[in-house]
Design a protein around this motif. Structure first.
Motif, PDB file in Angstrom:
ATOM      1  N   VAL A  79       0.856  -1.218   0.139  1.00  0.00           N
ATOM      2  CA  VAL A  79      -0.281   0.227  -0.089  1.00  0.00           C
ATOM      3  C   VAL A  79       0.696   1.376   0.042  1.00  0.00           C
ATOM      4  CG1 VAL A  79      -2.166  -0.951   1.010  1.00  0.00           C
ATOM      5  CG2 VAL A  79      -0.261  -0.159   2.496  1.00  0.00           C
ATOM      6  N   ASN A  80       2.272   1.046   0.316  1.00  0.00           N
ATOM      7  CA  ASN A  80       2.745   2.404  -0.019  1.00  0.00           C
ATOM      8  C   ASN A  80       4.364   1.775  -0.600  1.00  0.00           C
ATOM      9  OD1 ASN A  80       3.837   5.296   1.220  1.00  0.00           O
ATOM     10  ND2 ASN A  80       5.159   4.162   2.567  1.00  0.00           N
ATOM     11  N   LEU A  81       4.265   2.125  -2.088  1.00  0.00           N
ATOM     12  CA  LEU A  81       5.235   1.778  -2.696  1.00  0.00           C
ATOM     13  C   LEU A  81       5.376   2.564  -2.635  1.00  0.00           C
ATOM     14  CD1 LEU A  81       3.119  -1.172  -5.028  1.00  0.00           C
ATOM     15  CD2 LEU A  81       4.738  -1.104  -3.134  1.00  0.00           C
ATOM     16  N   HIS A  82       6.980   2.851  -3.292  1.00  0.00           N
ATOM     17  CA  HIS A  82       8.080   4.132  -4.227  1.00  0.00           C
ATOM     18  C   HIS A  82       9.094   3.708  -3.790  1.00  0.00           C
ATOM     19  CE1 HIS A  82       9.531   4.706   0.255  1.00  0.00           C
ATOM     20  NE2 HIS A  82       8.732   4.499   0.215  1.00  0.00           N
ATOM     21  N   MET A  83       9.868   4.684  -4.894  1.00  0.00           N
ATOM     22  CA  MET A  83      11.384   4.354  -4.935  1.00  0.00           C
ATOM     23  C   MET A  83      12.546   5.115  -3.517  1.00  0.00           C
ATOM     24  SD  MET A  83      11.806   3.111  -8.191  1.00  0.00           S
ATOM     25  CE  MET A  83      13.336   3.443  -8.852  1.00  0.00           C
ATOM     26  N   GLU A  84      13.766   4.939  -3.738  1.00  0.00           N
ATOM     27  CA  GLU A  84      14.426   5.964  -2.637  1.00  0.00           C
ATOM     28  C   GLU A  84      13.988   5.132  -1.742  1.00  0.00           C
ATOM     29  OE1 GLU A  84      16.980   8.314  -3.821  1.00  0.00           O
ATOM     30  OE2 GLU A  84      16.489   6.573  -4.921  1.00  0.00           O
ATOM     31  N   ARG A  85      14.389   3.906  -0.899  1.00  0.00           N
ATOM     32  CA  ARG A  85      13.790   3.344  -0.134  1.00  0.00           C
ATOM     33  C   ARG A  85      15.053   2.974   0.983  1.00  0.00           C
ATOM     34  NH1 ARG A  85       9.019   0.961   1.111  1.00  0.00           N
ATOM     35  NH2 ARG A  85       6.799   1.395  -0.048  1.00  0.00           N
ATOM     36  N   ASP A  86      15.251   2.812   2.221  1.00  0.00           N
ATOM     37  CA  ASP A  86      16.059   3.478   3.037  1.00  0.00           C
ATOM     38  C   ASP A  86      16.299   2.536   4.337  1.00  0.00           C
ATOM     39  OD1 ASP A  86      18.531   3.236   3.727  1.00  0.00           O
ATOM     40  OD2 ASP A  86      19.166   5.584   3.719  1.00  0.00           O
ATOM     41  N   VAL A  87      16.476   1.514   4.485  1.00  0.00           N
ATOM     42  CA  VAL A  87      16.817   0.535   6.480  1.00  0.00           C
ATOM     43  C   VAL A  87      17.502   1.659   7.092  1.00  0.00           C
ATOM     44  CG1 VAL A  87      14.694  -0.621   5.087  1.00  0.00           C
ATOM     45  CG2 VAL A  87      16.896  -0.855   5.641  1.00  0.00           C
ATOM     46  N   ALA A  88      18.355   2.298   6.699  1.00  0.00           N
ATOM     47  CA  ALA A  88      19.283   2.726   7.834  1.00  0.00           C
ATOM     48  C   ALA A  88      19.158   3.687   8.582  1.00  0.00           C
ATOM     49  CB  ALA A  88      20.528   2.462   6.979  1.00  0.00           C
ATOM     50  N   THR A  89      20.260   3.948   9.516  1.00  0.00           N
ATOM     51  CA  THR A  89      19.371   4.979  10.543  1.00  0.00           C
ATOM     52  C   THR A  89      20.589   6.492   9.800  1.00  0.00           C
ATOM     53  OG1 THR A  89      19.234   3.139  11.727  1.00  0.00           O
ATOM     54  CG2 THR A  89      18.978   5.826  12.731  1.00  0.00           C
ATOM     55  N   HIS A  90      18.951   7.524  10.070  1.00  0.00           N
ATOM     56  CA  HIS A  90      20.090   8.761   9.906  1.00  0.00           C
ATOM     57  C   HIS A  90      19.706   9.676  10.627  1.00  0.00           C
ATOM     58  CE1 HIS A  90      21.710   7.294   6.334  1.00  0.00           C
ATOM     59  NE2 HIS A  90      20.119   6.443   5.384  1.00  0.00           N
ATOM     60  N   PRO A  91      20.130  10.817  10.968  1.00  0.00           N
ATOM     61  CA  PRO A  91      19.575  12.063  11.647  1.00  0.00           C
ATOM     62  C   PRO A  91      18.673  12.500  10.577  1.00  0.00           C
ATOM     63  CG  PRO A  91      22.259  11.709  11.234  1.00  0.00           C
ATOM     64  CD  PRO A  91      21.415  11.422  10.504  1.00  0.00           C
ATOM     65  N   LYS A  92      17.805  13.067  11.325  1.00  0.00           N
ATOM     66  CA  LYS A  92      16.840  13.406  10.883  1.00  0.00           C
ATOM     67  C   LYS A  92      16.656  15.059  11.029  1.00  0.00           C
ATOM     68  CE  LYS A  92      14.515  10.251   9.414  1.00  0.00           C
ATOM     69  NZ  LYS A  92      14.704   9.534   8.213  1.00  0.00           N
ATOM     70  N   LYS A  93      15.543  15.839  11.332  1.00  0.00           N
ATOM     71  CA  LYS A  93      15.626  17.438  11.277  1.00  0.00           C
ATOM     72  C   LYS A  93      15.897  17.690  13.264  1.00  0.00           C
ATOM     73  CE  LYS A  93      10.840  17.990  11.488  1.00  0.00           C
ATOM     74  NZ  LYS A  93       9.189  18.173  10.730  1.00  0.00           N
ATOM     75  N   ASP A  94      15.422  16.783  14.061  1.00  0.00           N
ATOM     76  CA  ASP A  94      15.776  17.480  15.335  1.00  0.00           C
ATOM     77  C   ASP A  94      15.749  15.922  16.186  1.00  0.00           C
ATOM     78  OD1 ASP A  94      13.150  16.216  16.347  1.00  0.00           O
ATOM     79  OD2 ASP A  94      11.804  18.470  15.061  1.00  0.00           O
ATOM     80  N   ILE A  95      16.634  15.938  17.124  1.00  0.00           N
ATOM     81  CA  ILE A  95      16.356  15.193  17.917  1.00  0.00           C
ATOM     82  C   ILE A  95      15.130  14.430  18.561  1.00  0.00           C
ATOM     83  CG2 ILE A  95      17.534  14.009  20.129  1.00  0.00           C
ATOM     84  CD1 ILE A  95      19.909  16.301  20.256  1.00  0.00           C
ATOM     85  N   PRO A  96      13.950  14.632  19.073  1.00  0.00           N
ATOM     86  CA  PRO A  96      12.937  14.122  18.926  1.00  0.00           C
ATOM     87  C   PRO A  96      13.193  13.158  17.321  1.00  0.00           C
ATOM     88  CG  PRO A  96      13.150  15.885  19.936  1.00  0.00           C
ATOM     89  CD  PRO A  96      13.911  15.937  19.326  1.00  0.00           C
ATOM     90  N   THR A  97      13.144  13.699  16.506  1.00  0.00           N
ATOM     91  CA  THR A  97      12.275  12.771  15.388  1.00  0.00           C
ATOM     92  C   THR A  97      13.430  11.928  15.218  1.00  0.00           C
ATOM     93  OG1 THR A  97      11.453  15.095  14.777  1.00  0.00           O
ATOM     94  CG2 THR A  97      11.457  13.419  13.116  1.00  0.00           C
ATOM     95  N   THR A  98      14.663  12.436  15.474  1.00  0.00           N
ATOM     96  CA  THR A  98      15.996  11.457  15.175  1.00  0.00           C
ATOM     97  C   THR A  98      15.496   9.810  16.228  1.00  0.00           C
ATOM     98  OG1 THR A  98      17.322  12.730  14.440  1.00  0.00           O
ATOM     99  CG2 THR A  98      18.115  10.974  15.223  1.00  0.00           C
ATOM    100  N   LEU A  99      15.313  10.338  17.032  1.00  0.00           N
ATOM    101  CA  LEU A  99      15.255   9.054  18.056  1.00  0.00           C
ATOM    102  C   LEU A  99      13.660   8.779  17.644  1.00  0.00           C
ATOM    103  CD1 LEU A  99      16.317  11.171  21.377  1.00  0.00           C
ATOM    104  CD2 LEU A  99      16.987   9.188  19.880  1.00  0.00           C
ATOM    105  N   HIS A 100      13.051   8.931  17.662  1.00  0.00           N
ATOM    106  CA  HIS A 100      11.647   8.090  16.710  1.00  0.00           C
ATOM    107  C   HIS A 100      12.051   7.599  16.772  1.00  0.00           C
ATOM    108  CE1 HIS A 100       7.366   7.187  17.001  1.00  0.00           C
ATOM    109  NE2 HIS A 100       7.082   7.852  15.272  1.00  0.00           N
ATOM    110  N   SER A 101      12.420   7.851  15.107  1.00  0.00           N
ATOM    111  CA  SER A 101      13.067   7.552  13.535  1.00  0.00           C
ATOM    112  C   SER A 101      13.864   6.106  13.971  1.00  0.00           C
ATOM    113  CB  SER A 101      13.337   7.957  12.839  1.00  0.00           C
ATOM    114  OG  SER A 101      13.996   7.188  11.238  1.00  0.00           O
ATOM    115  N   ALA A 102      14.377   6.284  14.970  1.00  0.00           N
ATOM    116  CA  ALA A 102      16.075   4.938  14.982  1.00  0.00           C
ATOM    117  C   ALA A 102      14.800   4.059  16.000  1.00  0.00           C
ATOM    118  CB  ALA A 102      16.469   5.751  16.147  1.00  0.00           C
TER     119      ALA A 102
END
Length: 645
Positions: A279-302
């Protein structure tokens, strides 16, 4: 289905494939189609087919390790039929190849299911029905959209067609002896070679085949014969690949070995979810951990990625349990699971890759997984109560209907470059590359302010991509922001892989800012990338602008001698000859250009005009021709190379 003729089954598979992918016929060229289709000079004439086997992909773009001459061969056929003005024809070919691969999968599934040692079912569950279900499921699954709707993704269905055909022919060759067996063996070997020449992952067809031989417990005589055949196939493939001209690609960073099992677990969970609920198909998939725009968002993603890692580990343990159980009770199922794992291993993230996850990587492995799942379901239904069978068939009908709708719905997101980029970003693929390509699109359409914003956003996401800085410098130049362009260009010049492009942009910057003649900088760009046609072309045009046709001729002659397969270079040579009042040499050059590009109308028009002038007044024409220049070794490329066909 029990008594349904196989030609009818084949027709239904083909019809269903074209039904779900019919909306793609309205789409254009997107993403890498610019480099692999629109800018590849080797797809523009039949006479260039041998030359196509002598080069890797991406001649006029960032170099790659992709050697796929059969993909390029299909592009040659499409260009003859549709040029670039009818992209629907290119999509039609891709859909047709996918349909043919689904039919080949049906016959392969028939061979595998014919050997299934499932509990007796009294003929209630004939293999035709389940082979048809597996092939149809694979044909209509929306996960494969990026391999079919995307013209440059054609390598996947092409390799799959040859892989499935080769495996089916190989199994058929073991059932008979004599001439028929040898013909099927030869056909299977040819298919295995063609699979590798279509895409590198197609080389896994041969290990899968040896796994099948071991599963069948074939005698050493058969295995030895196929070992000799495999050596011949590998020798031919290596002889073609390692003698082809390849520009070394830029060094790419890969994940550390200790991190790869974690990425593999995440990808395993991600693929499992997409197979069941795409249901959510798209290019540019990535399952690596990367920094986000702020620390809370980065921690949530991780944190979410850690849950995905755990889910992947549990799913893999379930797969191992499924495989071990099938090994004891359902050999054909274990064969398909083993074949799936072999096909999946190169893209599992356990080996270095240029990404961590891509939907089209599951194109071939999913076929074996679907057969295994349906074989398991077939075994369960033999003992299931009537209510359970009704529930399974009802759920299957609903799920298949959902897949049909989803696949047809997914085609709209590949309509054009803007639609493709914005959908990818909105669906989770909002990467620096996507922002950069959106900026390039805005710049192309004259929206320079928007382009600058998109490039800045790309830099915020990844400031270590030199190509982003180079593109940013180019759009700043259009805005006459010389200081900003200089700073961006300095960032790009830190990368040696785009040094020539940087020198070319530097020449434009210095000329616009000071008015100085920067031909020496353009010449440096040529010396840094002597094989790069766009850079060489710009330098030749610069010399013509400076009214130096003799210098332009010498520059172009050297390139044509080294790369005589480019119709564009011959057309430029013809225009220089006209300017130097050498119409007979111009005719020769235009004739070569027309031979190397069957849709080059400009060269044909110029050729007719000059030939009409010669026929009208031979004496005047000879006077204009003057002393012909010596182009020995440059002309009659198509004629000289015709022996290679």
């Amino acid at each position: 289905m029990k008594n349904l003729p196989r030609p009818v089954v084949v027709f239904i598979i083909i019809a269903a494939t074209f039904l779900v992918y019919a909306p793609a016929l309205r789409n254009g060229f997107v993403w890498d189609d610019t480099a692999l289709v629109l800018r590849d000079p080797l797809v523009r004439s039949w006479v260039l087919i041998p030359e196509g086997f002598r080069h890797f992909l991406f001649l006029d773009a960032t170099a790659s390790k992709f050697y796929r001459p059969l993909q390029r061969l299909t592009f040659v056929a499409d260009y003859q039929l549709y040029a670039f003005t009818k992209p629907w024809g290119w999509h039609l070919t891709s859909i047709g190849i996918h349909a043919a691969a689904a039919v080949a999968l049906f016959f392969l599934a028939m061979r595998i299911m014919g050997a299934a040692q499932t509990p007796p079912d009294g003929g209630k569950f004939p293999r035709d029905r389940w082979a048809f279900a597996a092939a149809l499921l694979w044909a209509i699954h929306p996960l494969h959209t990026s391999a079919i709707t995307y013209v440059s993704g054609r390598a996947d269905p092409l390799a799959a067609l040859f892989e499935f055909s080769g495996l089916a022919l190989g199994l058929a060759s073991l059932e008979k002896s004599g001439r028929a067996s040898w013909l099927r063996t030869f056909g299977a070997a040819a298919c295995f070679l063609a699979a590798g020449l279509s895409k590198e992952s197609g080389l896994m067809a041969m290990p899968i085949w040896f796994f099948m031989l071991a599963w069948r417990r074939e005698c050493w005589r058969v295995i030895g014969r196929w070992a000799a055949i495999a050596a011949c196939v590998a020798g031919i493939y290596c002889g073609l690949r390692f003698t082809a001209e390849m520009t070394p690609p830029p060094a790419s960073s890969s994940s550390p070995a200790a991190v790869r099992p974690i990425l593999a677990a995440r990808a395993w969970a991600g693929y499992a979810a997409l197979l069941v609920a795409p249901v959510n198909l798209h290019m540019e998939r990535d399952v690596a951990t990367h920094p986000k725009k702020d620390i809370p968002t980065t921690l949530h993603s991780a944190r979410l990625l850690e849950y995905q890692t755990l889910a992947g580990v549990l799913l893999f343990l379930g797969f191992v349990f499924w495989w071990s159980r099938a090994w004891r009770n359902a050999p054909a199922t274990s064969l398909c699971l083993g074949s799936f794992f072999i096909a999946y291993l190169p893209v599992s993230d356990l080996l270095p890759l240029n990404a961590t996850m891509a939907e089209h990587w599951l194109y071939v492995p999913s076929a074996f997984l679907f057969i295994a799942a349906l074989l398991t379901l077939r075994g369960w239904l033999t003992e299931a109560p009537a209510a359970g069978k009704v529930a399974v068939y009802s759920f299957g009908a609903v799920w298949y209907s959902f897949l049909v709708f989803r696949t047809a719905y997914q085609q709209q997101f590949w309509r054009d470059q803007r639609t493709f980029i914005t959908h990818t970003m909105d669906s989770g693929g909002d990467t620096a590359r996507m922002r950069m390509n959106l900026g390039a699109l805005e710049s192309l359409e004259g929206h320079n302010d928007l382009a600058i914003d998109r490039y800045r956003e790309a830099i915020e996401r990844s400031a270590d991509l030199p190509i982003v800085w180079l593109s940013y410098a180019s759009v700043l130049l259009r805005q006459r922001d010389f200081e900003g362009a200089r700073r961006a260009l300095e960032k790009a010049e830190a990368s040696p892989t785009i040094a020539a492009e940087c020198r070319q942009t530097r020449a434009v910057l210095e000329h616009l800012e000071t008015g100085a003649d920067t031909g020496n900088v353009l010449r440096e760009a040529v010396e840094l990338a002597p094989r790069n046609w766009p850079i060489r072309q710009r330098y030749v045009e610069y010399l013509m602008e400076r009214n130096a046709p003799e210098s332009a001729l010498r520059e172009l002659r050297g390139f044509v001698e080294a790369h005589p397969f480019r119709g564009e270079s011959w057309k430029l040579l013809g225009s220089i000859m006209e300017r130097m009042r050498k119409p007979d040499l111009a005719i020769e050059a235009y004739r070569e250009a027309a031979e190397l590009d069957v849709h080059d109308q400009e060269s044909r028009d110029a050729l007719r005009r000059l030939e009409a002038l010669r026929n009208k007044s031979a004496r005047a024409f000879e006077k204009e021709a003057g002393n012909p220049l010596d182009f020995t070794g440059c002309t009659h490329y198509a004629t000289n190379r015709s022996d290679d066909l």
